[in-house]
Design a protein around this motif. Structure first.
Motif, mmCIF file in Angstrom:
data_model
loop_
_atom_site.group_PDB
_atom_site.id
_atom_site.type_symbol
_atom_site.label_atom_id
_atom_site.label_comp_id
_atom_site.label_asym_id
_atom_site.label_seq_id
_atom_site.Cartn_x
_atom_site.Cartn_y
_atom_site.Cartn_z
ATOM 1 N N HIS A 31 1.971 12.068 -11.834
ATOM 2 C CA HIS A 31 1.997 11.775 -10.601
ATOM 3 C C HIS A 31 1.568 10.283 -10.585
ATOM 4 C CE1 HIS A 31 1.534 15.520 -8.238
ATOM 5 N NE2 HIS A 31 0.913 16.202 -9.481
ATOM 6 N N TRP B 234 -0.075 7.139 -7.619
ATOM 7 C CA TRP B 234 -0.872 7.139 -6.408
ATOM 8 C C TRP B 234 -0.956 5.936 -5.831
ATOM 9 C CZ3 TRP B 234 -1.975 12.253 -5.180
ATOM 10 C CH2 TRP B 234 -1.888 13.078 -6.334
ATOM 11 N N PRO C 2 -4.007 4.435 -3.840
ATOM 12 C CA PRO C 2 -5.406 4.461 -3.409
ATOM 13 C C PRO C 2 -6.087 3.442 -2.314
ATOM 14 C CG PRO C 2 -5.309 4.751 -5.690
ATOM 15 C CD PRO C 2 -4.268 3.741 -5.438
ATOM 16 N N VAL D 76 -5.739 8.583 -0.434
ATOM 17 C CA VAL D 76 -4.535 8.253 -1.337
ATOM 18 C C VAL D 76 -3.264 8.791 -0.997
ATOM 19 C CG1 VAL D 76 -5.841 8.382 -3.401
ATOM 20 C CG2 VAL D 76 -5.121 10.552 -2.490
ATOM 21 N N GLU D 77 -2.087 8.067 -1.171
ATOM 22 C CA GLU D 77 -0.739 8.145 -0.905
ATOM 23 C C GLU D 77 0.123 8.448 -1.950
ATOM 24 O OE1 GLU D 77 2.994 6.247 1.510
ATOM 25 O OE2 GLU D 77 1.210 5.041 1.387
ATOM 26 N N GLU D 78 0.463 9.660 -2.175
ATOM 27 C CA GLU D 78 1.153 9.972 -3.563
ATOM 28 C C GLU D 78 2.671 9.445 -3.340
ATOM 29 O OE1 GLU D 78 2.299 13.819 -6.379
ATOM 30 O OE2 GLU D 78 1.877 14.000 -4.205
#
Length: 409
Positions: free
Chosen positions: A105, A107, A109, A128-130
């Motif tokens: 993943h 991220w 943040p 957080v934006e993935e």
């Protein structure tokens, strides 16, 4: 029109994007629905648990080592009360159904503070934006395209930038500590005031290098009289502390030999022309004569001292105001004025950090000071000084330092 009743808990749960709330100990207090869904955890698996117990690092992938950066970012928020935006990082998540199996993943943040009633950080908003799918899509199906290489390079540079930012924060924190230590070493304890009480305070700015330009001084004069002064150097950090020390010492010497505060400030102004960083310094000096019960004063661009009479009325000493040091090319005599005082009155000198606010007129700050002085006028100087700081400084601190002298006449 009646205001709508807003269920903020429902709003939080429905927020688009991943948002969680953590305590200053980094324990989950809440998480919205998107956070639970995208992180693959239930609310029961999060709440009340330490963040890195829920999301440990991937021990098999050094590139996914984002725990230290995340922890340090959150602790900076707790320490400074400021928002902290992190660089893009890789932080893999362990599959809760298959222990030991990790999902890659990426991220982006941001950590932000929620302040409690006392101004301390009560919660951390962790948003957080993935961007995992975006990273993978830019790399192509085989993961070996030039876009994938460029993405990896960008990610590496972002991590390097975060390391540089952390080193800069540490350097700034060290300079601030050194400047404050230098400031403390140069500011004197209350000087001789005979049977009269005096209290002094220095309050540094919070979470900034805008410190160490303010000073105070009490100088014994012939005849058991006293010179009381405060000043404010433009600038911050070690440079301002050094300039402050030079000007304070020069004014202290000038007060001992000058025939009045105006001549003392004239001498200081001439000296300031040869001190780099002294231009635009503001200062006010008062000579207290106990025998005649008078205060003679002169002000170089500074806020007026406040004289608190025993009946609670306030007089601001503003009849001898002139530009700051080195603010005009030619040398001109400085004005001075004299005012009587009654035994039991209180003289208060201060710097702008005590009353000035960016969104207020200066008269609002002076009125707030006058109100606090009236309410606490019967307090001893030490108690009064603490009351003024409590009444006038925001709970979260100010972006400017504050010097304060309270003298019972």
């Amino acid at each position: 029109m009646r205001k709508p009743q807003i269920d903020y808990a429902a709003v939080f749960r429905a927020l688009p994007g991943m948002v969680a709330l953590l305590t200053p100990d980094l324990v989950y207090a809440d998480a919205n629905d998107d956070f639970l869904r995208l992180a693959g955890r239930t609310r029961e698996q999060l709440l009340g648990r330490y963040i890195f117990d829920v999301f440990p690092e991937n021990p098999d992938e050094p590139a996914a080592a984002g725990m230290r950066e995340t922890r340090e970012s959150m602790l900076r928020v707790v320490d400074t009360g400021d928002r902290d935006t992190m660089a893009l990082l890789r932080y893999d998540i362990e599959d809760p159904q298959r222990p030991g199996h990790w999902q890659e993943h990426y991220w982006s943040p941001v950590n932000a503070p929620v302040l409690g009633p006392g101004g301390q950080v009560a919660l951390i908003v962790h948003r957080v934006e993935e961007v995992t799918e975006l990273i993978h899509a830019r790399g192509g199906a085989n993961g070996d395209s030039r876009a994938r290489v460029l993405e990896a390079e960008l990610y590496a540079r972002a991590r390097e930038l975060q390391e540089v930012n952390e080193r800069l924060r540490q350097a700034h924190a060290h300079e601030r500590e050194v400047a404050l230590a230098l400031q403390a070493a140069m500011l004197p304890a209350p000087g001789p005031t005979g049977p009269h009480e005096a209290a002094v305070r220095y309050q540094p700015a919070i979470g900034a290098l805008n410190v160490c330009g303010d000073w105070y001084d009490l100088v014994e004069l012939p005849g058991d009289n006293l010179a009381v002064a405060v000043g404010d150097v433009v600038g911050h950090g070690l440079t301002a502390a050094g300039v402050m020390g030079q000007l304070r010492s020069a004014l202290s010497a000038a007060c001992r030999v000058a025939d009045g505060p105006a001549l003392a400030l004239e001498a200081l102004g001439l000296y300031a022309r040869f001190v780099d960083g002294a231009e635009a310094t503001t200062v006010v000096t008062t000579f207290v004569d106990w025998d005649s019960h008078t205060i003679t004063y002169s002000c170089a661009g500074h806020l007026p001292p406040a004289l608190v009479h025993p009946d609670g009325t306030i007089t601001f000493l503003d009849r001898a105001t002139d530009p700051p040091l080195d603010a005009r090319p030619e040398h001109l005599p400085r004005p001075q004025a004299r005012t009587p005082f009654t035994e039991g009155a209180t003289l208060v000198l201060y710097t702008d950090g005590l009353i000035e606010r960016r969104d207020e007129d200066i008269d609002t700050g002076l009125a707030r000071l006058a109100d606090s002085l009236t309410r606490h006028r019967k307090s001893a100087p030490e108690t009064l000084a603490d009351a003024l700081l409590a009444d006038l400084l925001p709970p979260t601190g100010t972006t400017d330092d504050t010097a304060l002298i309270v003298l019972r006449l």
